[in-house]
Design an enzyme around this catalytic site. Structure first.
Site, PDB file in Angstrom:
ATOM      1  N   ASN A   9       0.742  -1.316   0.149  1.00 26.66           N
ATOM      2  CA  ASN A   9       0.121  -0.033   0.069  1.00 26.66           C
ATOM      3  C   ASN A   9       0.914   1.283   0.002  1.00 26.66           C
ATOM      4  O   ASN A   9       1.405   1.583   0.994  1.00 26.66           O
ATOM      5  CB  ASN A   9      -0.980  -0.092   1.374  1.00 26.66           C
ATOM      6  CG  ASN A   9      -1.858   1.162   1.358  1.00 26.66           C
ATOM      7  OD1 ASN A   9      -1.743   1.891   0.331  1.00 26.66           O
ATOM      8  ND2 ASN A   9      -2.373   1.309   2.540  1.00 26.66           N
ATOM      9  N   TRP A  10       1.003   2.052  -1.094  1.00 29.98           N
ATOM     10  CA  TRP A  10       2.038   2.876  -1.348  1.00 29.98           C
ATOM     11  C   TRP A  10       1.545   4.055  -0.700  1.00 29.98           C
ATOM     12  O   TRP A  10       2.097   5.096  -0.485  1.00 29.98           O
ATOM     13  CB  TRP A  10       2.198   3.316  -2.693  1.00 29.98           C
ATOM     14  CG  TRP A  10       2.998   2.133  -3.518  1.00 29.98           C
ATOM     15  CD1 TRP A  10       3.142   0.943  -3.119  1.00 29.98           C
ATOM     16  CD2 TRP A  10       3.383   2.275  -4.982  1.00 29.98           C
ATOM     17  NE1 TRP A  10       3.677   0.128  -3.936  1.00 29.98           N
ATOM     18  CE2 TRP A  10       3.948   1.015  -5.261  1.00 29.98           C
ATOM     19  CE3 TRP A  10       3.455   3.147  -5.773  1.00 29.98           C
ATOM     20  CZ2 TRP A  10       4.623   0.665  -6.203  1.00 29.98           C
ATOM     21  CZ3 TRP A  10       4.293   3.034  -7.167  1.00 29.98           C
ATOM     22  CH2 TRP A  10       4.768   1.711  -7.333  1.00 29.98           C
ATOM     23  N   LYS A  11       0.043   4.254  -0.340  1.00 28.52           N
ATOM     24  CA  LYS A  11      -0.548   5.441   0.185  1.00 28.52           C
ATOM     25  C   LYS A  11      -0.209   6.664  -0.731  1.00 28.52           C
ATOM     26  O   LYS A  11      -0.351   6.330  -1.888  1.00 28.52           O
ATOM     27  CB  LYS A  11      -0.121   5.505   1.850  1.00 28.52           C
ATOM     28  CG  LYS A  11      -0.143   4.402   2.549  1.00 28.52           C
ATOM     29  CD  LYS A  11      -0.136   4.676   3.949  1.00 28.52           C
ATOM     30  CE  LYS A  11      -0.055   3.114   4.843  1.00 28.52           C
ATOM     31  NZ  LYS A  11       0.050   3.216   5.965  1.00 28.52           N
ATOM     32  N   HIS A 101      -9.392   1.027   4.613  1.00 22.50           N
ATOM     33  CA  HIS A 101      -8.245   1.239   5.358  1.00 22.50           C
ATOM     34  C   HIS A 101      -8.654   2.091   6.627  1.00 22.50           C
ATOM     35  O   HIS A 101      -9.328   3.209   6.540  1.00 22.50           O
ATOM     36  CB  HIS A 101      -7.162   1.725   4.418  1.00 22.50           C
ATOM     37  CG  HIS A 101      -5.896   1.684   5.185  1.00 22.50           C
ATOM     38  ND1 HIS A 101      -5.405   2.611   5.857  1.00 22.50           N
ATOM     39  CD2 HIS A 101      -4.964   1.003   4.932  1.00 22.50           C
ATOM     40  CE1 HIS A 101      -4.183   2.405   6.344  1.00 22.50           C
ATOM     41  NE2 HIS A 101      -3.675   1.196   5.710  1.00 22.50           N
ATOM     42  N   GLU A 171      -5.930  -5.319  10.284  1.00 22.60           N
ATOM     43  CA  GLU A 171      -4.885  -4.339  10.473  1.00 22.60           C
ATOM     44  C   GLU A 171      -5.338  -3.979  11.803  1.00 22.60           C
ATOM     45  O   GLU A 171      -6.071  -2.633  11.719  1.00 22.60           O
ATOM     46  CB  GLU A 171      -4.831  -3.070   9.308  1.00 22.60           C
ATOM     47  CG  GLU A 171      -4.155  -3.846   7.996  1.00 22.60           C
ATOM     48  CD  GLU A 171      -3.559  -2.623   7.214  1.00 22.60           C
ATOM     49  OE1 GLU A 171      -2.552  -2.842   6.786  1.00 22.60           O
ATOM     50  OE2 GLU A 171      -4.408  -1.509   7.231  1.00 22.60           O
ATOM     51  N   GLY A 177       1.578   2.351  10.863  1.00 15.71           N
ATOM     52  CA  GLY A 177       2.317   3.561  10.493  1.00 15.71           C
ATOM     53  C   GLY A 177       3.311   3.984  11.309  1.00 15.71           C
ATOM     54  O   GLY A 177       3.632   3.170  12.432  1.00 15.71           O
ATOM     55  N   SER A 219       2.983  -2.632  10.607  1.00 12.98           N
ATOM     56  CA  SER A 219       4.342  -2.657  10.828  1.00 12.98           C
ATOM     57  C   SER A 219       5.111  -3.905  10.452  1.00 12.98           C
ATOM     58  O   SER A 219       5.789  -4.578  11.229  1.00 12.98           O
ATOM     59  CB  SER A 219       4.570  -2.498  12.443  1.00 12.98           C
ATOM     60  OG  SER A 219       4.029  -1.084  12.796  1.00 12.98           O
ATOM     61  N   GLY A 240       2.631  -1.039   4.343  1.00 17.15           N
ATOM     62  CA  GLY A 240       3.058   0.323   4.138  1.00 17.15           C
ATOM     63  C   GLY A 240       4.378   0.733   3.897  1.00 17.15           C
ATOM     64  O   GLY A 240       4.674   0.468   2.934  1.00 17.15           O
TER      65      GLY A 240
HETATM   66  P1  PGA Z   1       2.537   0.002   7.886  1.00 12.99           P
HETATM   67  O1  PGA Z   1       1.072   0.194   7.109  1.00 12.99           O
HETATM   68  O2  PGA Z   1       3.275  -1.059   7.254  1.00 12.99           O
HETATM   69  O3  PGA Z   1       3.413   1.256   7.660  1.00 12.99           O
HETATM   70  O4  PGA Z   1       2.514   0.108   9.424  1.00 12.99           O
HETATM   71  C1  PGA Z   1       0.325  -0.732   6.836  1.00 12.99           C
HETATM   72  C2  PGA Z   1      -0.737  -0.107   6.136  1.00 12.99           C
HETATM   73  O5  PGA Z   1      -1.265   0.981   6.400  1.00 12.99           O
HETATM   74  O6  PGA Z   1      -1.538  -1.181   5.254  1.00 12.99           O
END
Ligand code: PGA
Length: 257
Positions: A9-11, A101, A171, A177, A219, A240
């Site tokens: 997920n590149w956001k 999400h 999640e 994040g 994470s 992420g």
């Molecule tokens: P992260 O994000 O791996 O940076 O914790 C995961 C996500 O938001 O899908």
């Protein structure tokens, strides 16, 4: 053979088209390299920002690399300013879409809206990756209730004939994040996956619930990927931060293959 999905997920990253092309090239080369390894069948999926989808779809990619969007609207066409239709996504070469999400839920997206999106996405032929997860994991166990309500509301009206295509991403919000507390303890994953299957078995029956693919997100890094995957009942990751760097993706793929 066990199948494992690495979904990146590149956001809202990267901001430049050139960087997006570069990152996608990394996905292409890693998909080629890890696609043929013995023991597990590895699939990758890249979820770039919407403006880059068409651009990246033109890049030649192996069959074990999917392209997807980070959201889609619940109507197929019409007077809906600023929204994107599932048909348009398919036309751009996307096959998957992330729905629900926590970063979108935090900005006000409700489970009822997500349910409509899941339904339309499935009807159009997209594979939805539906995110669910508790805000906090406390000893009192209230989070089980939170998860149950989230699942029941997010799948309300989603038809039984289509639901088996869905991938659930567990999640936990507190694990996602930069500001998170780190990943969930792998010990907690099997019982959470079992709980998710139990709720869905009430809605769709045991056969469908048992067969659903559940992936974990929050994470995930090279250091914890192997332990998470071997905790059982998880068939991949939604990643992420680590999904933005070739070295980290490679580290995760090495750990699970
Ligand atoms: P992260 O994000 O791996 O940076 O914790 C995961 C996500 O938001 O899908």
């Amino acid at each position: 053979m066990k199948k494992i999905l690495f979904a990146g997920n590149w956001k809202m990253n990267p901001v430049s088209a050139d960087d997006a092309r570069g990152l996608f090239k990394d996905y292409v080369s890693l998909a080629k390299r890890f696609g043929g390894k013995s023991g597990v069948k590895i699939f990758l999926a890249a979820f770039p920002p919407m403006p880059f989808l068409g651009l990246l779809a033109d890049t030649k990619r192996p069959r074990n690399l999917f392209l997807g969007a980070q959201d889609v609207f619940f109507e197929k066409e019409g007077a809906f300013t600023g929204f994107v239709s599932p048909i348009q996504l398919l036309g751009l070469g996307a096959s998957h879409v992330i729905l629900g999400h926590s970063e979108r839920r935090a900005l006000g997206e409700t489970s009822a809206t997500i349910a409509r999106k899941i339904k339309t996405a499935l009807q159009a032929g997209l594979v939805p990756i539906v995110c669910v997860g508790e805000k906090e994991r406390n000893h009192s166990g209230e989070f089980w209730h939170e998860l149950r309500v989230q699942l029941e509301e997010s799948f309300k009206g989603v038809p039984k004939q289509l639901v088996s295509k869905v991938i659930i991403a567990y999640e936990p919000v507190w694990a996602v994040g930069e500001k998170s507390k780190g990943a969930v303890s792998p010990k907690e994953i099997p019982e959470t996956a079992l709980f998710i299957r139990k709720i869905l078995s009430h809605m769709y029956g045991g056969k469908i619930a048992r067969a659903l693919n559940i992936i974990y997100g929050g994470s995930v890094f090279p250091a914890n990927a192997a332990e998470i995957i071997s905790s059982g009942d998880i068939s991949g990751f939604l990643v992420g931060r680590a999904g933005l760097k070739k070295k980290e993706i490679e580290g995760i793929l090495n750990a699970i293959s």
